[in-house]
Design an enzyme around this catalytic site. Structure first.
Site, PDB file in Angstrom:
ATOM      1  N   ASP A  88       0.984  -1.099  -0.009  1.00  0.00           N
ATOM      2  CA  ASP A  88       0.052   0.002   0.007  1.00  0.00           C
ATOM      3  C   ASP A  88       0.806   1.387   0.053  1.00  0.00           C
ATOM      4  O   ASP A  88       1.986   1.045   0.521  1.00  0.00           O
ATOM      5  CB  ASP A  88      -0.862   0.027   1.283  1.00  0.00           C
ATOM      6  CG  ASP A  88      -2.101  -0.730   1.423  1.00  0.00           C
ATOM      7  OD1 ASP A  88      -2.084  -1.659   0.421  1.00  0.00           O
ATOM      8  OD2 ASP A  88      -2.774  -0.824   2.277  1.00  0.00           O
ATOM      9  N   HIS A 145       4.902  -7.613   0.071  1.00  0.00           N
ATOM     10  CA  HIS A 145       4.662  -8.877  -0.292  1.00  0.00           C
ATOM     11  C   HIS A 145       5.076  -9.049  -1.854  1.00  0.00           C
ATOM     12  O   HIS A 145       5.598  -7.995  -2.366  1.00  0.00           O
ATOM     13  CB  HIS A 145       2.877  -8.967  -0.527  1.00  0.00           C
ATOM     14  CG  HIS A 145       2.573  -8.813   0.568  1.00  0.00           C
ATOM     15  ND1 HIS A 145       1.539  -9.986   1.336  1.00  0.00           N
ATOM     16  CD2 HIS A 145       2.301  -7.893   1.637  1.00  0.00           C
ATOM     17  CE1 HIS A 145       1.166  -9.832   2.534  1.00  0.00           C
ATOM     18  NE2 HIS A 145       1.706  -8.547   2.705  1.00  0.00           N
ATOM     19  N   SER A 250       8.693   3.580   5.063  1.00  0.00           N
ATOM     20  CA  SER A 250       9.704   4.009   4.170  1.00  0.00           C
ATOM     21  C   SER A 250       9.423   3.774   2.656  1.00  0.00           C
ATOM     22  O   SER A 250       8.017   4.033   2.388  1.00  0.00           O
ATOM     23  CB  SER A 250      11.072   3.141   4.362  1.00  0.00           C
ATOM     24  OG  SER A 250      11.981   3.712   3.786  1.00  0.00           O
TER      25      SER A 250
END
Length: 283
Positions: A88, A145, A250
């Site tokens: 995200d 992921h 980050s």
């Protein structure tokens, strides 16, 4: 105010000391104090706790536990795509490499060799390839992921600076993503090698991978490397599986080799992205 002037205080701040302190605070288990910090953070950044497996802020023993919270099953369905978005966040930049050069921001480029810690042979595998740089803001889900299936071959921890990685800093600090501390994860996939680089930043207490655990700290001030290509039990990860996480947020930079690759036509720098959406297709 120019971006370079805006980031000038970051050159003067004791970034490493601030990061160590933030890591200590985030890992602390202080009961109602911890819960209060978490509740304030949720209000400040508008975090959607309805998506979390555990939506109750009081259930998290530390801020780190909250920050790396798991999502409910099905909260991020995976698109049918060759490459899916691994996080995200928001798009910083993406596109083709100009031989070995990645675009950081208008007027700023940096080399793939610098990004991966000075290994010119590794970087050369991505000459004229493709890259994507994705920024995770404080409100985002902070697990990373896999964009596609991959077999891990190497992990490299590269020491460096701890500048912020927000858009203003990306415009104001030359070579930002090749200057900051980072963890370079090298995989082999169906279409050749690819790299996921986890970039550290101010107050990012640590970065972790599912196969190693916390990579930093320690921060010994030298490049460290782990090899996985000759292990008896290879690390194989499927598309969509978790590969790592940030303890405080980050940026992720990905490298893909030369060859036909078309990014999602709806993508644009600054645009919002979600884990599991289509990132690119081959051919």
């Amino acid at each position: 105010m120019s971006d370079r002037l805006a980031v000038l205080p970051q050159y003067l701040l004791p970034k490493r000391a601030l990061t160590s302190f933030a890591g200590w605070v985030a890992g602390g288990r202080w009961g109602v104090i911890t819960t209060g910090i978490i509740r304030r953070f949720i209000r400040r950044y508008g975090v959607n706790m309805d998506e979390a497996v555990q939506p109750d802020p009081a259930a998290y023993a530390s801020f780190n536990d909250f920050f790396t919270r798991a999502l409910k099953p099905g909260a991020r369905p995976l698109a049918q795509a060759d490459l899916i978005c691994p996080v995200d966040g928001a798009i910083s930049q993406f596109g083709p490499l100009q031989r070995d050069q990645l675009l950081q921001a208008k007027g700023h480029h940096y080399s793939s060799t610098a990004l991966v810690g000075g290994d010119a042979a590794l970087a050369a595998r991505f000459d004229h390839g493709h890259f994507a740089c994705l920024y995770l803001s404080p409100r985002d889900y902070h697990r990373i992921h896999m964009p596609c299936d991959g077999r891990l071959t190497r992990m490299i921890h590269v020491p460096g600076e701890l500048f912020s990685v927000n858009p203003t800093t990306a415009r104001g600090v030359p070579g930002l993503f090749a200057r900051n501390e980072r963890v370079v994860c090298v995989f082999e996939g169906e279409h050749g090698p690819f790299v996921l680089v986890l970039v550290g930043a101010t107050i990012v207490g640590s970065m972790a991978t599912v196969w190693h655990g916390v990579v930093n700290p320690p921060r010994p001030g030298r490049v460290r490397e782990w090899r996985y290509d000759d292990t008896a039990a290879p690390v194989q990860l499927r598309q969509g599986e978790e590969m790592g996480r940030f303890l405080l947020g980050s940026t992720v930079v990905m490298l893909f080799p030369k060859g036909p690759l078309q990014f999602n036509p709806g993508w644009a720098p600054g645009g919002a992205i979600r884990l599991g959406e289509a990132m690119a297709r081959r051919g």
